[in-house]
Structures are given as structure tokens and as C-alpha cells.
Design an enzyme around this catalytic site. Structure first.
Site, PDB file in Angstrom:
ATOM      1  N   GLY A  18       0.802  -1.230   0.000  1.00  0.00           N
ATOM      2  CA  GLY A  18       0.000   0.000   0.000  1.00  0.00           C
ATOM      3  C   GLY A  18       0.827   1.268   0.000  1.00  0.00           C
ATOM      4  N   ARG A  41      -1.314  -4.129   7.096  1.00  0.00           N
ATOM      5  CA  ARG A  41      -2.237  -4.140   8.230  1.00  0.00           C
ATOM      6  C   ARG A  41      -3.395  -3.160   8.062  1.00  0.00           C
ATOM      7  NH1 ARG A  41       2.361  -2.816  12.439  1.00  0.00           N
ATOM      8  NH2 ARG A  41       2.799  -1.498  10.637  1.00  0.00           N
ATOM      9  N   PHE A  98      13.446   0.701  12.956  1.00  0.00           N
ATOM     10  CA  PHE A  98      13.680   1.994  13.617  1.00  0.00           C
ATOM     11  C   PHE A  98      15.140   2.050  14.016  1.00  0.00           C
ATOM     12  CE2 PHE A  98      11.429  -0.792  16.758  1.00  0.00           C
ATOM     13  CZ  PHE A  98      12.531  -1.131  17.537  1.00  0.00           C
ATOM     14  N   TYR A 147      22.794  -4.024   4.202  1.00  0.00           N
ATOM     15  CA  TYR A 147      23.378  -4.397   5.500  1.00  0.00           C
ATOM     16  C   TYR A 147      22.965  -5.806   5.940  1.00  0.00           C
ATOM     17  CZ  TYR A 147      19.177  -2.205   7.737  1.00  0.00           C
ATOM     18  OH  TYR A 147      17.916  -1.841   8.124  1.00  0.00           O
ATOM     19  N   GLY A 189      19.727   0.121  -1.808  1.00  0.00           N
ATOM     20  CA  GLY A 189      20.365   1.152  -0.992  1.00  0.00           C
ATOM     21  C   GLY A 189      19.303   2.182  -0.658  1.00  0.00           C
TER      22      GLY A 189
HETATM   23  C1  HXC Z   1      13.343   1.639  20.473  1.00  0.00           C
HETATM   24  C2  HXC Z   1      11.179   1.010  19.896  1.00  0.00           C
HETATM   25  C3  HXC Z   1      11.124   2.054  18.927  1.00  0.00           C
HETATM   26  C4  HXC Z   1      12.279   2.903  18.775  1.00  0.00           C
HETATM   27  C5  HXC Z   1       9.237   0.977  18.897  1.00  0.00           C
HETATM   28  N1  HXC Z   1       9.989   0.384  19.839  1.00  0.00           N
HETATM   29  N2  HXC Z   1       9.900   1.993  18.322  1.00  0.00           N
HETATM   30  N3  HXC Z   1      12.275   0.815  20.662  1.00  0.00           N
HETATM   31  N4  HXC Z   1      13.350   2.657  19.572  1.00  0.00           N
HETATM   32  N5  HXC Z   1      12.310   3.890  17.872  1.00  0.00           N
HETATM   33  C6  HXC Z   1       9.619  -0.740  20.704  1.00  0.00           C
HETATM   34  C7  HXC Z   1       8.395  -0.410  21.544  1.00  0.00           C
HETATM   35  O1  HXC Z   1       8.751   0.316  22.722  1.00  0.00           O
HETATM   36  C8  HXC Z   1       7.886  -1.827  21.873  1.00  0.00           C
HETATM   37  O2  HXC Z   1       8.658  -2.447  22.879  1.00  0.00           O
HETATM   38  C9  HXC Z   1       8.174  -2.584  20.591  1.00  0.00           C
HETATM   39  O3  HXC Z   1       9.212  -1.861  19.903  1.00  0.00           O
HETATM   40  C10 HXC Z   1       6.966  -2.686  19.691  1.00  0.00           C
HETATM   41  O4  HXC Z   1       6.505  -1.376  19.412  1.00  0.00           O
HETATM   42  P1  HXC Z   1       4.999  -1.095  18.934  1.00  0.00           P
HETATM   43  O5  HXC Z   1       4.911   0.347  18.622  1.00  0.00           O
HETATM   44  O6  HXC Z   1       4.055  -1.644  19.939  1.00  0.00           O
HETATM   45  O7  HXC Z   1       4.920  -2.054  17.628  1.00  0.00           O
HETATM   46  P2  HXC Z   1       3.957  -2.029  16.389  1.00  0.00           P
HETATM   47  O8  HXC Z   1       2.726  -1.187  16.665  1.00  0.00           O
HETATM   48  O9  HXC Z   1       3.775  -3.430  15.979  1.00  0.00           O
HETATM   49  O10 HXC Z   1       4.796  -1.214  15.260  1.00  0.00           O
HETATM   50  C11 HXC Z   1       5.917  -1.778  14.675  1.00  0.00           C
HETATM   51  C12 HXC Z   1       6.990  -0.707  14.394  1.00  0.00           C
HETATM   52  C13 HXC Z   1       6.424   0.494  13.616  1.00  0.00           C
HETATM   53  C14 HXC Z   1       8.106  -1.418  13.623  1.00  0.00           C
HETATM   54  C15 HXC Z   1       7.551  -0.219  15.727  1.00  0.00           C
HETATM   55  O11 HXC Z   1       7.425   1.458  13.371  1.00  0.00           O
HETATM   56  C16 HXC Z   1       5.821   0.085  12.293  1.00  0.00           C
HETATM   57  O12 HXC Z   1       4.641  -0.242  12.231  1.00  0.00           O
HETATM   58  N6  HXC Z   1       6.612   0.068  11.188  1.00  0.00           N
HETATM   59  C17 HXC Z   1       6.170  -0.405   9.867  1.00  0.00           C
HETATM   60  C18 HXC Z   1       6.772   0.349   8.728  1.00  0.00           C
HETATM   61  C19 HXC Z   1       8.256   0.572   8.760  1.00  0.00           C
HETATM   62  O13 HXC Z   1       8.912   0.418   9.827  1.00  0.00           O
HETATM   63  N7  HXC Z   1       8.810   0.989   7.627  1.00  0.00           N
HETATM   64  C20 HXC Z   1      10.220   1.249   7.494  1.00  0.00           C
HETATM   65  C21 HXC Z   1      10.901   0.161   6.761  1.00  0.00           C
HETATM   66  S1  HXC Z   1      12.399   0.853   6.262  1.00  0.00           S
HETATM   67  P3  HXC Z   1       8.138  -2.510  24.427  1.00  0.00           P
HETATM   68  O14 HXC Z   1       9.198  -3.285  25.153  1.00  0.00           O
HETATM   69  O15 HXC Z   1       8.022  -1.078  24.881  1.00  0.00           O
HETATM   70  O16 HXC Z   1       6.818  -3.221  24.407  1.00  0.00           O
HETATM   71  C22 HXC Z   1      13.584  -0.303   6.093  1.00  0.00           C
HETATM   72  C23 HXC Z   1      14.783   0.281   5.382  1.00  0.00           C
HETATM   73  C24 HXC Z   1      16.035  -0.516   5.507  1.00  0.00           C
HETATM   74  O17 HXC Z   1      13.463  -1.406   6.490  1.00  0.00           O
HETATM   75  C25 HXC Z   1      17.279   0.104   4.907  1.00  0.00           C
HETATM   76  C26 HXC Z   1      17.345   1.586   4.679  1.00  0.00           C
HETATM   77  C27 HXC Z   1      18.578   2.084   3.975  1.00  0.00           C
HETATM   78  P1  NAP Z   2       7.255   1.455   4.065  1.00  0.00           P
HETATM   79  O1  NAP Z   2       6.509   2.312   3.099  1.00  0.00           O
HETATM   80  O2  NAP Z   2       7.148   1.764   5.503  1.00  0.00           O
HETATM   81  O3  NAP Z   2       6.849  -0.049   3.783  1.00  0.00           O
HETATM   82  C1  NAP Z   2       6.664  -1.028   4.746  1.00  0.00           C
HETATM   83  C2  NAP Z   2       5.329  -1.675   4.493  1.00  0.00           C
HETATM   84  O4  NAP Z   2       5.211  -2.842   5.299  1.00  0.00           O
HETATM   85  C3  NAP Z   2       4.146  -0.783   4.815  1.00  0.00           C
HETATM   86  O5  NAP Z   2       3.259  -0.776   3.718  1.00  0.00           O
HETATM   87  C4  NAP Z   2       3.476  -1.435   6.026  1.00  0.00           C
HETATM   88  O6  NAP Z   2       2.057  -1.267   5.967  1.00  0.00           O
HETATM   89  C5  NAP Z   2       3.895  -2.888   5.823  1.00  0.00           C
HETATM   90  N1  NAP Z   2       3.936  -3.619   7.094  1.00  0.00           N
HETATM   91  C6  NAP Z   2       4.638  -3.302   8.211  1.00  0.00           C
HETATM   92  N2  NAP Z   2       4.403  -4.182   9.181  1.00  0.00           N
HETATM   93  C7  NAP Z   2       3.559  -5.101   8.658  1.00  0.00           C
HETATM   94  C8  NAP Z   2       2.943  -6.262   9.181  1.00  0.00           C
HETATM   95  N3  NAP Z   2       3.159  -6.667  10.431  1.00  0.00           N
HETATM   96  N4  NAP Z   2       2.100  -6.978   8.370  1.00  0.00           N
HETATM   97  C9  NAP Z   2       1.876  -6.567   7.101  1.00  0.00           C
HETATM   98  N5  NAP Z   2       2.417  -5.479   6.552  1.00  0.00           N
HETATM   99  C10 NAP Z   2       3.248  -4.748   7.331  1.00  0.00           C
HETATM  100  O7  NAP Z   2       8.835   1.483   3.736  1.00  0.00           O
HETATM  101  P2  NAP Z   2       9.663   1.204   2.399  1.00  0.00           P
HETATM  102  O8  NAP Z   2      10.843   2.078   2.451  1.00  0.00           O
HETATM  103  O9  NAP Z   2       8.778   1.252   1.212  1.00  0.00           O
HETATM  104  O10 NAP Z   2      10.175  -0.290   2.629  1.00  0.00           O
HETATM  105  C11 NAP Z   2       9.778  -1.352   1.769  1.00  0.00           C
HETATM  106  C12 NAP Z   2      10.827  -2.445   1.797  1.00  0.00           C
HETATM  107  O11 NAP Z   2      12.070  -1.964   1.271  1.00  0.00           O
HETATM  108  C13 NAP Z   2      11.151  -2.980   3.187  1.00  0.00           C
HETATM  109  O12 NAP Z   2      11.400  -4.373   3.117  1.00  0.00           O
HETATM  110  C14 NAP Z   2      12.436  -2.266   3.538  1.00  0.00           C
HETATM  111  O13 NAP Z   2      13.209  -2.954   4.477  1.00  0.00           O
HETATM  112  C15 NAP Z   2      13.102  -2.260   2.172  1.00  0.00           C
HETATM  113  N6  NAP Z   2      14.163  -1.284   2.007  1.00  0.00           N
HETATM  114  C16 NAP Z   2      13.872   0.035   1.901  1.00  0.00           C
HETATM  115  C17 NAP Z   2      14.895   0.940   1.689  1.00  0.00           C
HETATM  116  C18 NAP Z   2      14.632   2.403   1.523  1.00  0.00           C
HETATM  117  O14 NAP Z   2      15.597   3.160   1.391  1.00  0.00           O
HETATM  118  N7  NAP Z   2      13.404   2.841   1.508  1.00  0.00           N
HETATM  119  C19 NAP Z   2      16.215   0.482   1.603  1.00  0.00           C
HETATM  120  C20 NAP Z   2      16.470  -0.868   1.721  1.00  0.00           C
HETATM  121  C21 NAP Z   2      15.433  -1.761   1.903  1.00  0.00           C
HETATM  122  P3  NAP Z   2       1.112  -1.232   7.273  1.00  0.00           P
HETATM  123  O15 NAP Z   2       1.729  -0.268   8.223  1.00  0.00           O
HETATM  124  O16 NAP Z   2      -0.225  -0.827   6.731  1.00  0.00           O
HETATM  125  O17 NAP Z   2       1.083  -2.639   7.808  1.00  0.00           O
END
Ligand code: HXC
Ligand code: NAP
Length: 282
Positions: A18, A41, A98, A147, A189
Site C-alpha cells: 500500500g 495491516r 527503527f 546491511y 540502498g
Molecule cells: C526503540 C522502539 C522504537 C524505537 C518501537 N519500539 N519503536 N524501541 N526505539 N524507535 C519498541 C516499543 O517500545 C515496543 O517495545 C516494541 O518496539 C513494539 O513497538 P509497537 O509500537 O508496539 O509495535 P507495532 O505497533 O507493531 O509497530 C511496529 C513498528 C512500527 C516497527 C515499531 O514502526 C511500524 O509499524 N513500522 C512499519 C513500517 C516501517 O517500519 N517501515 C520502514 C521500513 S524501512 P516494548 O518493550 O516497549 O513493548 C527499512 C529500510 C532498511 O526497512 C534500509 C534503509 C537504507
Molecule cells: P514502508 O513504506 O514503511 O513499507 C513497509 C510496508 O510494510 C508498509 O506498507 C506497512 O504497511 C507494511 N507492514 C509493516 N508491518 C507489517 C505487518 N506486520 N504486516 C503486514 N504489513 C506490514 O517502507 P519502504 O521504504 O517502502 O520499505 C519497503 C521495503 O524496502 C522494506 O522491506 C524495507 O526494508 C526495504 N528497504 C527500503 C529501503 C529504503 O531506502 N526505503 C532500503 C532498503 C530496503 P502497514 O503499516 O499498513 O502494515
């Protein structure tokens, strides 16, 4: 370069479809003729994206599912089969991440990321793989990061989980090839997305600028560049590529790896001086 019918009639699941990169890859697949299931989700987010994707003419289903929950995943896969009769391609793209000093992480913080990235990929792979094995095979494409093999400080849960996904990719490439399933990964990247940037590059710290400057090509990635790579890899044109992880990072990780790459910063005058000294010595 791409035939408009490259992915005609392919049934593709995109997790995290999405938003961000998942949405961009799903859009390209739709342009190339695929039928799509996008899942994450938040139902309202995937509904909105699905509406946009339908403009390209294919069928699109938006099925909410938390990849951490294998029952929800099984239900999503079963609805895909009800809708399209088959699954040709699974794109494991959903992730959580994060930045945090590792000493500040609670067990649940670590578990949360590993559950989404590693266990979520396993749940989807297991459920979709069963359908692929019973039909004519398919393609599983996993999104990792560079990484995954170098590791990285401050994102230890993500680095650990992505390394696991990379190992899963290479393991299944061998184990499931006999079922006609190719298993691949892409290691991107930096590609700006709201999801990644808001969590990894909070404003005011200059992280984004540093990221850009670290890339030898001196820019971040364009979504279409990743989407085209993914389209090629999942298509029948790449039928002999199996178990490969393709890096798309402008050379970023090698910049950090090469012992002498810092010499890039040495001014021309310094090189000249060194040369003069060498010649004089001779
Ligand atoms: C430390 C943290 C934290 C932070 C959350 N937690 N954020 N700890 N620093 N910044 C801890 C919380 O305190 C909690 O632990 C546990 O993690 C779960 O947090 P929730 O908020 O309850 O989890 P949830 O609602 O399931 O959300 C999951 C999430 C959230 C990962 C924390 O950010 C999310 O929904 N993300 C989805 C999308 C996403 O992250 N996109 C980015 C992908 S980018 P406790 O002990 O307090 O219960 C990527 C790029 C890679 O992967 C490479 C880039 C170059
Ligand atoms: P993003 O927009 O935050 O994408 C993450 C997606 O995962 C969201 O759509 C989120 O939707 C979904 N998601 C998270 N938790 C989920 C769960 N428990 N169940 C189902 N869906 C879930 O970030 P993005 O940058 O596009 O990242 C996409 C992919 O690229 C990831 O694998 C990331 O590690 C990788 N990546 C990104 C970069 C970059 O520079 N952007 C670099 C290297 C790798 P909901 O919150 O609605 O669930």
C-alpha cells in the site's frame, strides 16, 4: 525495454503493497499486465492504493493481513487463490524498522522487528509456496538491504532479520527449485519513502544528506529503477536466475567497504605532490 505484456495474467502478491517501494513495484507490475493482491495491516491504505492500481486495467484485491500472524496470512493466500486461481509471484516487501542504540532495546522491540521481517517472510513464503508447489511453481522475491551481509549499528533487529531473509532466499533457491520455484532477493540502498525516512532519517540530523553523499553516484535511488529491476527478476525473461541477490544502491556499500576509498577526498594537488615526490626519489 519492457514489453507491455511482460507480466500479463500473472497473479502477484505484494506484502506492504500500500505504501512506499511496495506500492511502486505493484504499480509497475500492474502497468505490465499483472493481477495483484496488495496486503498490509491498514485496510484503508491498501484500499486507496488498490483504487489507483485498477486504473492500469488489471484486477486488484486489497486484503488486510498482519504478516506476523500465520492464520491471517493463510487466509490472505486462500482469498488470493479464490480470486485469481493461482499465485505466480510472491513479493515479500513488508518490513518494520527503527534506529536505536542496541543497549536501549527491549526484548519486545527486537522481537517486533524480527517477527515482521523474518517470521513474516517465512509465513508468507510457506503459505504461498504451498500453492506454488501444487501448481506450476512460481517466483519468490524478497526485499532485503545491503546491511543484510555487512550488518549495521543502530538497526540491529532489522540487520539480523534481513540477514535471516537472505539466508532463507539462498536456502530455498536450492530446496524448492525442484518444484519450479525460483527464489531471489533485491538489496536496495537508499530510496526515499515516508516509512523509511520518518524512522531512519529524522529531520535535523543531516542523515539524508550524508546518505546521498556516501553513494558514489551521488544520488538516492528512483523508485522506477527498483520497480523495473523487480519486474525483470519476477518475469519469465529471468527464468534461469535463481538464488541471486541483486544490489541496487549506486555503489554505496562498496564505498564503505573498500579500504582505500576514503582517498576519494584527496585533492588533485595532493596526488600531484605525491607523484612529484615519487619521481624525485627515483
Ligand atoms: C526503540 C522502539 C522504537 C524505537 C518501537 N519500539 N519503536 N524501541 N526505539 N524507535 C519498541 C516499543 O517500545 C515496543 O517495545 C516494541 O518496539 C513494539 O513497538 P509497537 O509500537 O508496539 O509495535 P507495532 O505497533 O507493531 O509497530 C511496529 C513498528 C512500527 C516497527 C515499531 O514502526 C511500524 O509499524 N513500522 C512499519 C513500517 C516501517 O517500519 N517501515 C520502514 C521500513 S524501512 P516494548 O518493550 O516497549 O513493548 C527499512 C529500510 C532498511 O526497512 C534500509 C534503509 C537504507
Ligand atoms: P514502508 O513504506 O514503511 O513499507 C513497509 C510496508 O510494510 C508498509 O506498507 C506497512 O504497511 C507494511 N507492514 C509493516 N508491518 C507489517 C505487518 N506486520 N504486516 C503486514 N504489513 C506490514 O517502507 P519502504 O521504504 O517502502 O520499505 C519497503 C521495503 O524496502 C522494506 O522491506 C524495507 O526494508 C526495504 N528497504 C527500503 C529501503 C529504503 O531506502 N526505503 C532500503 C532498503 C530496503 P502497514 O503499516 O499498513 O502494515
Amino acid at each position: 525495454m519492457f514489453d507491455k505484456e511482460l507480466l500479463n495474467d500473472k497473479s502477484i502478491i505484494v506484502t506492504g503493497g500500500g505504501t512506499g517501494l511496495g506500492k511502486s513495484m505493484a504499480t509497475r507490475f500492474a502497468e505490465l499486465g499483472a493481477n495483484l493482491v496488495i496486503t498490509s495491516r491498514r485496510q484503508e491504505v491498501i484500499d486507496k492504493t488498490a483504487e489507483e492500481l485498477r486504473d492500469h486495467g488489471g484486477k486488484v484485491l486489497a486484503i488486510a493481513c498482519d504478516v506476523r500472524d500465520s492464520e491471517q496470512v493463510n487466509e490472505m493466500v486462500s482469498q488470493t487463490v479464490d480470486g485469481f486461481g493461482k499465485i505466480d509471484i510472491l513479493l515479500n516487501n513488508a518490513a518494520g524498522n527503527f534506529i536505536s542504540p542496541t543497549e536501549d532495546l527491549s526484548p519486545n522491540a527486537f522481537k517486533t522487528i524480527v517477527d515482521i521481517v523474518l517470521n513474516g517472510t517465512f509465513n508468507c513464503t510457506q503459505a504461498a509456496g504451498k500453492v506454488m508447489r501444487e501448481k506450476d511453481g512460481g517466483v519468490i522475491l524478497n526485499i532485503v538491504t545491503t546491511y543484510a551481509w555487512t550488518g549495521s549499528g543502530y538497526v540491529v533487529p532489522s540487520a539480523s532479520a534481513k540477514a535471516g531473509v537472505l539466508a532463507m532466499t539462498r536456502s530455498l533457491a536450492v530446496e524448492w527449485a525442484k518444484y519450479g520455484i525460483r527464489t531471489l532477493a533485491i538489496a536496495p540502498g537508499p530510496f526515499p519513502t515516508k516509512g523509511a525516512w520518518s524512522r531512519l532519517a529524522p529531520p535535523g540530523l543531516g542523515i539524508e544528506k550524508k546518505m546521498r553523499n556516501r553513494v558514489p553516484l551521488k544520488r538516492v535511488g528512483e523508485h522506477i529503477e527498483l520497480a523495473n529491476l523487480a519486474s525483470y527478476l519476477v518475469s519469465d525473461q529471468a527464468a534461469y536466475i535463481n538464488g541471486e541477490v541483486v544490489t541496487i544502491d549506486g555503489g554505496e556499500w562498496l564505498q564503505g567497504a573498500g579500504e582505500m576509498n576514503e582517498l576519494e577526498k584527496l585533492p588533485k594537488a595532493a596526488w600531484k605532490l605525491l607523484q612529484m615526490k615519487r619521481k624525485k626519489k627515483k
